[in-house]
Enzyme design. Structure first.
Site, PDB file in Angstrom:
ATOM      1  N   SER A  69     -27.704  67.327   1.670  1.00 26.75           N
ATOM      2  CA  SER A  69     -28.741  67.816   2.586  1.00 26.75           C
ATOM      3  C   SER A  69     -28.888  67.002   3.866  1.00 26.75           C
ATOM      4  O   SER A  69     -29.552  67.468   4.796  1.00 26.75           O
ATOM      5  CB  SER A  69     -30.077  67.894   1.866  1.00 26.75           C
ATOM      6  N   LYS A  72     -27.905  68.864   6.876  1.00 28.69           N
ATOM      7  CA  LYS A  72     -28.800  69.895   7.434  1.00 28.69           C
ATOM      8  C   LYS A  72     -29.414  69.468   8.759  1.00 28.69           C
ATOM      9  O   LYS A  72     -29.733  70.295   9.605  1.00 28.69           O
ATOM     10  CB  LYS A  72     -29.918  70.222   6.429  1.00 28.69           C
ATOM     11  N   TYR A 196     -21.848  76.567   4.529  1.00 30.53           N
ATOM     12  CA  TYR A 196     -22.924  75.705   4.014  1.00 30.53           C
ATOM     13  C   TYR A 196     -22.399  74.713   2.953  1.00 30.53           C
ATOM     14  O   TYR A 196     -22.655  73.514   3.034  1.00 30.53           O
ATOM     15  CB  TYR A 196     -24.041  76.588   3.443  1.00 30.53           C
ATOM     16  N   TYR A 248     -38.256  66.481   1.197  1.00 32.77           N
ATOM     17  CA  TYR A 248     -38.742  67.627   0.404  1.00 32.77           C
ATOM     18  C   TYR A 248     -40.224  67.489   0.120  1.00 32.77           C
ATOM     19  O   TYR A 248     -40.986  67.064   0.992  1.00 32.77           O
ATOM     20  CB  TYR A 248     -37.945  67.772  -0.904  1.00 32.77           C
ATOM     21  N   VAL A 266     -28.883  65.239  -2.359  1.00 30.67           N
ATOM     22  CA  VAL A 266     -28.783  65.064  -3.817  1.00 30.67           C
ATOM     23  C   VAL A 266     -27.648  64.151  -4.258  1.00 30.67           C
ATOM     24  O   VAL A 266     -27.559  63.826  -5.439  1.00 30.67           O
ATOM     25  CB  VAL A 266     -28.630  66.379  -4.619  1.00 30.67           C
TER      26      VAL A 266
HETATM   27  N1  GLN Z   1     -25.580  71.261  -1.538  1.00 32.92           N
HETATM   28  C1  GLN Z   1     -26.862  71.016  -2.131  1.00 32.92           C
HETATM   29  C2  GLN Z   1     -27.510  72.312  -2.565  1.00 32.92           C
HETATM   30  O1  GLN Z   1     -27.457  73.265  -1.861  1.00 32.92           O
HETATM   31  C3  GLN Z   1     -27.758  70.271  -1.178  1.00 32.92           C
HETATM   32  C4  GLN Z   1     -29.123  70.005  -1.742  1.00 32.92           C
HETATM   33  C5  GLN Z   1     -29.654  68.655  -1.457  1.00 32.92           C
HETATM   34  O2  GLN Z   1     -28.972  67.732  -1.052  1.00 32.92           O
HETATM   35  N2  GLN Z   1     -30.918  68.491  -1.736  1.00 32.92           N
HETATM   36  O3  GLN Z   1     -28.105  72.406  -3.603  1.00 32.92           O
END
Ligand code: GLN
Length: 312
Positions: A69, A72, A196, A248, A266
């Protein structure tokens, strides 16, 4: 350049890191993407790069991990550079208070429009907006952008992690098809997901991410060359999202305890920005129940308290 002058945290950093590492035993490495489960539970590394170019690293800073993430933030910036603030017709500016994979608010409030670009639904929409005629070209532009900010043209994506996520992404697929049904996502859903998953799988280390964070800390300017790599306004927008949504549904607590714009992934990585001063990256794969690195958050809390880093 004052690389010979020690940074204030250089001496204390290894000791602080080892104290935080103890917490990794209580966390859980993400396994909903099977390849991520292979990450070392007890690893903990950090790199801090200040605007004088001093790199301070400790622990497992050399560990390779996928951005997940954290990517992003940079797809958001690239979409802003491609289209300006028109992107906010398709994605909102508000925190959700829910888990990053949640579907709840997509139907509850403003039908179909994801609350912000830091949650999965919002980031999938942002990926779809990146300019490029094919998914390959879109991803290539994202990769080039990351390479430029990190200062390493050899950065690439981890194919195994990409495949592993792509093969198991029932939740992200349902979010994406729901978005398509609401006409927020246009075109081929699978192609958007490919972009993505690939940008989530871009493989880096702490120093790469700390360098990207440093450019954001310097309002988009590379302090080594003076070159404006990102327009200042877009850094400002991205930093604000990091404060309000970057951790988050733990963003409020993180703002109180650490007080820096930050984004977690994650893979157990966290990118943090000390505006005007430094870029920071921590990695520790064992996560807490909100999906943030347990030891990583603890280390950033200790550093913020010790060196008075909070911007509030
Ligand atoms: N690729 C992961 C997902 O879409 C990214 C989520 C994350 O890092 N929180 O679940």
């Amino acid at each position: 350049m004052r690389e010979h002058v020690k940074s204030p945290w250089q001496e204390a950093l290894p000791e602080l890191l080892e104290q935080s590492r103890a917490l990794s035993a209580q966390g859980k490495v993400a396994d909903y993407i099977p390849q991520l489960a292979l990450a070392p539970q007890h690893a903990l590394g950090i790199s801090i790069i200040d605007k004088d170019g001093r790199v301070t690293s400790a622990g497992d800073a050399g560990l390779s991990f996928t951005m997940q993430s954290i990517s992003k933030v940079f797809t958001l910036i690239l979409a802003l550079m491609d289209h300006g603030e028109r992107i906010f017709d398709k994605v909102g500016m508000e925190p959700t208070g829910d888990n990053f994979k949640s579907m709840l608010k997509l139907e509850l409030v403003e039908p179909g429009k994801p609350f912000n670009p830091m949650i999965n639904a919002g980031a999938i929409v942002i990926s779809s907006l990146i300019r490029g005629d094919t998914p390959e070209l879109k991803f290539e532009r994202i990769l080039q952008f990351i390479r430029r900010l990190a200062g390493d043209p050899s950065i690439t994506y981890n194919h195994d992690v990409f495949l592993s996520e792509s093969e198991t992404a029932n939740r992200n697929r349902s979010l994406a098809y729901f978005l398509k049904d609401n006409r927020i996502l246009e075109g081929d859903v699978e192609q958007h997901l490919e972009v993505y998953f690939k940008h989530c799988a871009i493989e880096v280390n702490c120093e790469h991410v700390a360098r990207m964070a440093l450019i954001m800390a310097c309002d988009g300017v590379d302090p080594a060359t003076g070159e404006q790599l990102i327009p200042r306004l877009y850094v400002q927008i991205a930093k604000t999202f990091m404060v309000t949504c970057g951790m988050y549904n733990a963003s409020g607590e993180f703002a109180i305890k650490v007080g820096l714009p930050a984004k977690s992934g994650v893979s157990g990585s966290i990118m943090a920005i000390r505006p005007g001063v430094a870029g920071i990256c921590v990695v520790g794969p064992a996560l807490n129940e909100k999906g943030n690195s347990l030891a990583g958050v603890h280390l950033l809390e200790r550093l913020s308290q010790t060196y008075d880093w909070s911007m509030f």
